[in-house]
Structures are given as C-alpha cells and as structure tokens.
Design a protein around this motif. Structure first.
Motif, PDB file in Angstrom:
ATOM      1  N   SER A 148       5.665   1.766  -8.830  1.00  0.00           N
ATOM      2  CA  SER A 148       6.473   2.600  -8.243  1.00  0.00           C
ATOM      3  C   SER A 148       7.009   3.688  -9.279  1.00  0.00           C
ATOM      4  O   SER A 148       7.132   3.455 -10.395  1.00  0.00           O
ATOM      5  N   GLY A 149       6.742   4.993  -8.802  1.00  0.00           N
ATOM      6  CA  GLY A 149       7.187   5.920  -9.822  1.00  0.00           C
ATOM      7  C   GLY A 149       6.382   6.569 -10.583  1.00  0.00           C
ATOM      8  O   GLY A 149       6.424   7.388 -11.331  1.00  0.00           O
ATOM      9  N   PHE A 150       4.786   6.376 -10.003  1.00  0.00           N
ATOM     10  CA  PHE A 150       3.747   6.860 -10.741  1.00  0.00           C
ATOM     11  C   PHE A 150       3.274   7.987  -9.561  1.00  0.00           C
ATOM     12  O   PHE A 150       2.607   7.567  -8.626  1.00  0.00           O
ATOM     13  N   ARG A 151       3.447   9.271  -9.606  1.00  0.00           N
ATOM     14  CA  ARG A 151       2.961  10.424  -8.899  1.00  0.00           C
ATOM     15  C   ARG A 151       1.644  10.199  -8.599  1.00  0.00           C
ATOM     16  O   ARG A 151       1.161  10.538  -7.382  1.00  0.00           O
ATOM     17  N   HIS A 152       0.864   9.869  -9.618  1.00  0.00           N
ATOM     18  CA  HIS A 152      -0.667  10.247  -9.464  1.00  0.00           C
ATOM     19  C   HIS A 152      -1.245   9.057  -8.277  1.00  0.00           C
ATOM     20  O   HIS A 152      -2.141   9.249  -7.705  1.00  0.00           O
ATOM     21  N   MET A 153      -0.488   7.958  -8.395  1.00  0.00           N
ATOM     22  CA  MET A 153      -0.958   7.066  -7.345  1.00  0.00           C
ATOM     23  C   MET A 153      -0.439   7.458  -5.806  1.00  0.00           C
ATOM     24  O   MET A 153      -1.189   7.125  -5.117  1.00  0.00           O
ATOM     25  N   ALA A 154       0.344   8.327  -5.747  1.00  0.00           N
ATOM     26  CA  ALA A 154       0.539   8.814  -4.484  1.00  0.00           C
ATOM     27  C   ALA A 154      -0.235  10.096  -4.001  1.00  0.00           C
ATOM     28  O   ALA A 154      -0.275  10.606  -3.061  1.00  0.00           O
ATOM     29  N   GLU A 155      -1.197  10.590  -5.159  1.00  0.00           N
ATOM     30  CA  GLU A 155      -2.041  11.481  -4.956  1.00  0.00           C
ATOM     31  C   GLU A 155      -3.607  11.107  -5.202  1.00  0.00           C
ATOM     32  O   GLU A 155      -4.402  11.851  -5.702  1.00  0.00           O
ATOM     33  N   ALA A 170       0.654  -1.031  -0.155  1.00  0.00           N
ATOM     34  CA  ALA A 170       0.052   0.043  -0.045  1.00  0.00           C
ATOM     35  C   ALA A 170       0.901   1.203   0.020  1.00  0.00           C
ATOM     36  O   ALA A 170       0.492   2.279   0.017  1.00  0.00           O
ATOM     37  N   ASP A 171       2.184   1.066  -0.485  1.00  0.00           N
ATOM     38  CA  ASP A 171       2.896   2.227  -0.493  1.00  0.00           C
ATOM     39  C   ASP A 171       2.706   2.697  -2.173  1.00  0.00           C
ATOM     40  O   ASP A 171       3.495   2.344  -3.066  1.00  0.00           O
ATOM     41  N   LEU A 172       1.628   3.422  -2.210  1.00  0.00           N
ATOM     42  CA  LEU A 172       1.130   3.366  -3.771  1.00  0.00           C
ATOM     43  C   LEU A 172       2.027   3.787  -4.774  1.00  0.00           C
ATOM     44  O   LEU A 172       2.227   3.707  -5.919  1.00  0.00           O
TER      45      LEU A 172
END
Length: 292
Positions: free
Chosen positions: A108-115, A61-63
C-alpha cells in the motif's frame, strides 16, 4: 523489464505438476468504484470457502492500495512489490490466514505498483502457474475501476464477480466496468453481488436495475445474481477487530449471507481447459485439457 526479471517467466516451461494437482477455480472480485465493500466480500468469501473444506488462496490484487492483510490482522514480511522487484519468490510472499487460507499480500502506498505495464500484469498472472500448492479456489481482490490491472486480473479468472451497492455512481460505474470487460477483454458472463442492502428485496432490485441496462446495451453479456449482503453493524465490528465477520460473528446477517454465496460458489465446477488467453494456473489447465 530486464531479461531476468522475475515476472518474465514462461508458464509453459515449468515441469509437469503432480497428478494430485487439479485446475483451480479462479474468482475475481471487483467493483466499478471504491467503497462498495468488495474487499470485505473477497476476504469473507475466501474464509467461508476454506471453512467448507476448499483449499483456498486469497490474492490482494489492489496493487497500490492493498488492505487484505489489514482486514485479517496479518503482518507480511514480503509483498507482491518484493516479488516484482526480485527480492523474493512467490512462496516467500504467502501468509496463512483464518481456516488455513493462503494470503498473497500486496503493498500500500507504492505508486509504481499501481502503474505496472500490461506485460508486467500478465507476467504476474503467469507466476502463479509455478505455485506448487494444491488448491481448489483462488479469490482475487482487484482494485476498483477500469485500469489495465483490473481488466487483466478479471480476464485471467474463470469467473468475475462485480460488487454493487445502492447508489447511482455504483450502478453507473459497474455498467462501465462490465462494458469494458466485454468489449476489450471478451468477457461474456459476470456474477453480481448486491452489498450493504437494507433487505433481500432491495438487493434483487439493484441487480435487476443493472441487468436491464446491460441487456439493453450489452446484449452479449450474461449477468448472474449471486445474492445480497445486508448492511450490518456486526460486519463493521469485525473490521475493527481485524477479523472476517464469518469467523468473528458467524451468526450475523452479513456472515450468513456471505456463507450462502460461498455455498453457491463452492458448487462451481473446476475449469476443463485453458481458454487460450492470459489465465491463472494455465499449466494445470493445459494438463487438464490434455487429459480430457
């Protein structure tokens, strides 16, 4: 999100699950800051539970900065990013890891997943109610910090484990995380694992330091000490081999410590019903509550 967005499913609309399916004990592993070793704890805890005969699902879940698949040497065809984009279903994302652990990889490395929005985080939690697998435990490796993602996944679990190490920023940030979880999400119980310690005494002192601060300023939060994992070169070697240390070097100090923690976790009873807020596998919890 569009009306037919895959994360806008209603968990209460799913058909009744087979009687063999029972409530899943969901454990969120988190940390106030990065670098405390929470992913190693998550991976090895999940594999240890599986070794004990517990049907276990491990969710990364560390998106935005996922690495569970890397630690296990897995090559996912689909990730949670594909699920959220509607390119696949949850079953398509599942991988099988050591000891039969089911792994849900993130990207990993997809900023939209963290937002993702709060509604999308809740939608992601709800999707798991439709998973047609018999499980005993789900281990959720969250991101570090106090983002909405971390708070929602911890809130949706029955148990939250905060990993700390012996450095001032780790203790300070762990306290900040526990404070936000208590004040904003209503959590009143947190488990603590002291990681990368020199000896068991250091681990206990680290826990007591955090417990004193929480008792002074957060009197309504109960902290429970799960144990300590020592600093261990065998763990570093296992990471380099992309294997869990409990499999690669089961006799090592870190593997024995995590196995002891897993034995304690394995004795936790499954939840008896839904709490009435965002929660993983809510359909099974509702059925258990009705049956009870």
């Amino acid at each position: 999100m569009s009306p037919d967005h895959p994360l806008q499913t209603n968990p209460r609309s799913t058909p009744p699950l087979p009687g063999a399916f029972h409530p899943v004990r969901v454990v969120a592993v988190t940390g106030g800051k990065g670098g405390v070793g929470k992913t190693n704890v998550s991976v090895n805890l999940a594999v240890s539970l599986a070794e004990m005969g517990k049907r276990t699902l491990l969710m990364d879940a560390d998106l935005g900065l996922a690495n569970v698949d890397v630690l296990l040497g897995l090559s996912p065809k689909f990730t949670l990013a594909d699920l959220i984009a509607g390119r696949c279903g949850l079953e398509d994302v599942l991988l099988e890891g050591p000891e039969g652990v089911l792994v849900v990889p993130a990207s990993s490395g997809f900023r939209h997943m963290a937002e993702l929005t709060p509604a999308e985080h809740v939608g992601l939690v709800n999707v798991f109610s439709e998973l047609q697998r018999a499980l005993d435990f789900m281990v959720v490796d969250t991101a570090a910090g106090i983002s909405d993602s971390v708070l929602t996944f911890c809130q949706a679990a029955q148990d939250t484990v905060v990993v700390v190490c012996d450095e001032p920023a780790s203790i300070t940030d762990a306290y900040a995380l526990i404070k936000v979880l208590a004040r904003e999400r209503g959590l009143d119980r947190v488990h603590v694992i002291a990681n990368m310690v020199r000896d068991p005494n250091e681990g206990r002192k680290l826990y007591e330091k955090l417990a004193r601060v929480c008792e002074r300023f957060l009197g309504d939060v109960a902290l429970h000490y799960l144990g300590a994992v020592p600093q261990d070169d065998w763990l570093r070697r296992a990471v380099q081999r992309q294997q869990p240390v409990v499999k690669a070097y089961p006799g090592s100090p870190s593997a024995r410590a995590i196995t002891d923690i897993a034995r304690t976790t394995a004795r936790w009873q499954p939840p008896v019903g839904a709490r009435g807020n965002v929660e993983f596998f809510v359909e099974r919890l509702i059925q258990r509550g009705v049956a009870a």
